[in-house]
Motif scaffolding. Sequence first.
Motif, PDB file in Angstrom:
ATOM      1  N   SER A 161     -17.913 -31.033  -6.388  1.00  0.00           N
ATOM      2  CA  SER A 161     -18.381 -32.232  -7.009  1.00  0.00           C
ATOM      3  C   SER A 161     -19.757 -32.332  -7.085  1.00  0.00           C
ATOM      4  N   ASN A 162     -20.244 -33.525  -7.240  1.00  0.00           N
ATOM      5  CA  ASN A 162     -21.551 -34.129  -7.067  1.00  0.00           C
ATOM      6  C   ASN A 162     -21.894 -34.206  -5.413  1.00  0.00           C
ATOM      7  N   LYS A 163     -20.887 -33.971  -4.710  1.00  0.00           N
ATOM      8  CA  LYS A 163     -21.191 -34.320  -3.171  1.00  0.00           C
ATOM      9  C   LYS A 163     -21.574 -32.977  -2.503  1.00  0.00           C
ATOM     10  N   VAL A 184     -14.418 -15.300  -4.334  1.00  0.00           N
ATOM     11  CA  VAL A 184     -14.270 -16.904  -3.886  1.00  0.00           C
ATOM     12  C   VAL A 184     -14.100 -17.481  -5.183  1.00  0.00           C
ATOM     13  N   SER A 185     -13.076 -18.503  -5.094  1.00  0.00           N
ATOM     14  CA  SER A 185     -12.803 -19.307  -6.440  1.00  0.00           C
ATOM     15  C   SER A 185     -13.968 -20.646  -6.161  1.00  0.00           C
ATOM     16  N   ILE A 186     -14.567 -20.640  -7.252  1.00  0.00           N
ATOM     17  CA  ILE A 186     -15.359 -21.927  -7.511  1.00  0.00           C
ATOM     18  C   ILE A 186     -14.835 -23.117  -8.532  1.00  0.00           C
ATOM     19  N   THR A 187     -14.352 -24.004  -8.098  1.00  0.00           N
ATOM     20  CA  THR A 187     -13.495 -24.943  -8.832  1.00  0.00           C
ATOM     21  C   THR A 187     -14.304 -26.147  -9.101  1.00  0.00           C
ATOM     22  N   ARG A 188     -14.540 -26.623 -10.509  1.00  0.00           N
ATOM     23  CA  ARG A 188     -15.077 -27.884 -10.641  1.00  0.00           C
ATOM     24  C   ARG A 188     -13.986 -28.805 -10.248  1.00  0.00           C
ATOM     25  N   VAL A 189     -14.445 -30.020  -9.638  1.00  0.00           N
ATOM     26  CA  VAL A 189     -13.699 -31.178  -9.437  1.00  0.00           C
ATOM     27  C   VAL A 189     -12.872 -31.724 -10.618  1.00  0.00           C
ATOM     28  N   SER A 190     -11.714 -32.100 -10.288  1.00  0.00           N
ATOM     29  CA  SER A 190     -10.860 -32.957 -11.490  1.00  0.00           C
ATOM     30  C   SER A 190     -10.525 -34.353 -10.653  1.00  0.00           C
ATOM     31  N   LYS A 191     -10.490 -35.367 -11.756  1.00  0.00           N
ATOM     32  CA  LYS A 191     -10.107 -36.765 -11.275  1.00  0.00           C
ATOM     33  C   LYS A 191      -8.633 -36.684 -11.044  1.00  0.00           C
ATOM     34  N   ASP A 196      -8.607 -44.028  -8.475  1.00  0.00           N
ATOM     35  CA  ASP A 196      -9.331 -45.117  -9.449  1.00  0.00           C
ATOM     36  C   ASP A 196     -10.793 -44.945  -9.770  1.00  0.00           C
ATOM     37  N   GLU A 197     -11.448 -45.941 -10.120  1.00  0.00           N
ATOM     38  CA  GLU A 197     -12.844 -45.875 -10.811  1.00  0.00           C
ATOM     39  C   GLU A 197     -13.825 -45.223  -9.486  1.00  0.00           C
ATOM     40  N   SER A 198     -13.444 -45.521  -8.459  1.00  0.00           N
ATOM     41  CA  SER A 198     -14.240 -45.308  -7.297  1.00  0.00           C
ATOM     42  C   SER A 198     -14.569 -43.863  -7.383  1.00  0.00           C
ATOM     43  N   PHE A 199     -13.644 -42.790  -7.961  1.00  0.00           N
ATOM     44  CA  PHE A 199     -13.817 -41.529  -7.810  1.00  0.00           C
ATOM     45  C   PHE A 199     -14.984 -40.919  -8.909  1.00  0.00           C
ATOM     46  N   ASN A 200     -14.982 -41.781  -9.768  1.00  0.00           N
ATOM     47  CA  ASN A 200     -15.619 -41.204 -10.875  1.00  0.00           C
ATOM     48  C   ASN A 200     -17.103 -40.771 -10.379  1.00  0.00           C
ATOM     49  N   SER A 201     -17.751 -41.295  -9.485  1.00  0.00           N
ATOM     50  CA  SER A 201     -19.098 -40.455  -9.002  1.00  0.00           C
ATOM     51  C   SER A 201     -18.931 -39.288  -8.598  1.00  0.00           C
ATOM     52  N   TRP A 202     -17.836 -38.879  -8.193  1.00  0.00           N
ATOM     53  CA  TRP A 202     -17.730 -37.347  -7.750  1.00  0.00           C
ATOM     54  C   TRP A 202     -17.625 -36.339  -9.075  1.00  0.00           C
ATOM     55  N   LEU A 203     -17.427 -37.170 -10.060  1.00  0.00           N
ATOM     56  CA  LEU A 203     -17.040 -35.964 -11.375  1.00  0.00           C
ATOM     57  C   LEU A 203     -18.405 -35.342 -11.560  1.00  0.00           C
ATOM     58  N   LEU A 204     -18.379 -34.302 -12.266  1.00  0.00           N
ATOM     59  CA  LEU A 204     -19.669 -33.330 -12.596  1.00  0.00           C
ATOM     60  C   LEU A 204     -19.622 -33.870 -14.230  1.00  0.00           C
ATOM     61  N   LEU A 335     -11.762 -32.736 -20.062  1.00  0.00           N
ATOM     62  CA  LEU A 335     -13.055 -33.666 -19.780  1.00  0.00           C
ATOM     63  C   LEU A 335     -14.284 -32.790 -19.949  1.00  0.00           C
ATOM     64  N   ILE A 336     -14.297 -31.568 -19.883  1.00  0.00           N
ATOM     65  CA  ILE A 336     -15.412 -30.740 -19.917  1.00  0.00           C
ATOM     66  C   ILE A 336     -15.484 -29.978 -21.377  1.00  0.00           C
ATOM     67  N   SER A 337     -14.508 -30.105 -22.122  1.00  0.00           N
ATOM     68  CA  SER A 337     -14.592 -29.378 -23.528  1.00  0.00           C
ATOM     69  C   SER A 337     -15.700 -30.083 -24.354  1.00  0.00           C
ATOM     70  N   ASP A 338     -16.342 -29.209 -25.243  1.00  0.00           N
ATOM     71  CA  ASP A 338     -17.495 -29.343 -26.114  1.00  0.00           C
ATOM     72  C   ASP A 338     -17.407 -28.719 -27.611  1.00  0.00           C
ATOM     73  N   PRO A 339     -16.464 -29.333 -28.329  1.00  0.00           N
ATOM     74  CA  PRO A 339     -16.318 -28.932 -29.546  1.00  0.00           C
ATOM     75  C   PRO A 339     -17.562 -28.402 -30.391  1.00  0.00           C
ATOM     76  N   SER A 340     -18.679 -29.205 -30.149  1.00  0.00           N
ATOM     77  CA  SER A 340     -20.051 -28.983 -30.863  1.00  0.00           C
ATOM     78  C   SER A 340     -20.619 -27.512 -30.310  1.00  0.00           C
TER      79      SER A 340
END
Length: 433
Positions: A161-163, A184-191, A196-204, A335-340
């Motif tokens: 996460s951002n932390k 090693v498994s390096i896993t991006r954090v998921s909400k 609640d919204e307080s978790f959003n600051s952890w998201l990449l 959340l990480i998908s980018d069709p562009s």
Amino acid sequence: MSVLRFPPNIQWELTSECNHDCVHCYNYWRKDFEKIAGMPTAKSEDEYLAIAKKIIEQKPVSVILTGGEPLYAFDKIKSSILLLKNEGIVVTFNTNAVLLNDAICDFLKEHRISLFVSLPCAEPGICDLITNTKNSFKHIVKGLDLAYSYGIKFSNNIVVSNKNIDYVDMTVKFLRDRYDAKYVSITRVSKPINSDESFNSWLLGREGIMRLQNISVEVHDKYQIEVGTACPYTPCSIYTQEAFDLFGFKKLCTAGKTSYTIDTNGNIKACPRDSRLYGNILTEDFAEIWERMSEWRNTTFIPDECKQCKELPRCLGGCRVDSIPLSGKSDALDLISDPSNLPIRFETHDAVRNFEGMSFVFDANAIRSIKDNDFYRISSGRNYIMATDELRDFLFRRSNFSYDDVKNTFEIDSKMTNMIIGRLLSNDIIHKS
């Protein structure tokens, strides 16, 4: 190929109790929210056994014991583990390793049970911040040291996460140097679905995802360590060839397709992070429960943006729970998908090896073979393939065979012969003689 009758992989949530309180874990948010599946903290040995017997009826390849912290239930789950392993089912633990002791390690070593251990960070203060537990790094390392001294196989998962993104390199180096880690498994954090919204600051954000991919490539190259992830990257979320080599089409969402989750009460979910219950393995026919889960296998949960993408058969639309906390929908984009970022501009390196002139051995005693509708599932450990009756019969009628035997028996060309042999070898179904 028809729908599976016996999905090969199960996650079994033994308890909601945990000695860590990791903010990124869906279990953390249960304390201020209606518990996702109404899980009690523990069950009796007989209650666990009742679920284990139902699991055996469904003929899985593997069962992952998780929680909460599953080692809290160790004394009560041992008899169930032995029952499962007696049927040839592979059993592993997802754990933080803190509760490991000599008695548990003796049992794990004797029965060849491996561990997937969460290590948030090698910087003690950041580890404590993530786990909300004082001295958590010290206690995790004590458990890992004990497992390592016993020769118990384990790998580690770093949820990023951002932390803790600034400490990924340090953490991988720690694992490589102290335990000679090969993976090693390096896993991006998921909400978490119930956060609640307080978790959003952890998201990449997107830049954070790009940075994490670059870090993953760097540690792979620097420490000569295999890098994976516990949560899939959609191909349109990958931005370099090097990251695509690590993650492209390597991890897919299997929820409701080849895997499902059983909670402590026997309730069944497609995904451990999801809140939807489809039935109870103790009181209902599993075939009916599995049919209710068909929305995970058809296009119900596929985002509109993905339905016309030519990569969909290989991508499967990414994580189908990832978008729920922000959109409230299972058919919204990961959340990480980018069709562009399409079409994919990276090489997939799907080159088929040439096995011409080689001979191979097959040990039927080391293989499980399960009839599943119109094909066989053939497994070795946690690895498995789906095989036609003809391929299954070919293997079980001989202990040795050659490249030409495969080619001539099935009257196929060299490319298909190499593909079949490659699949069998990579899944440890056969070995070179």
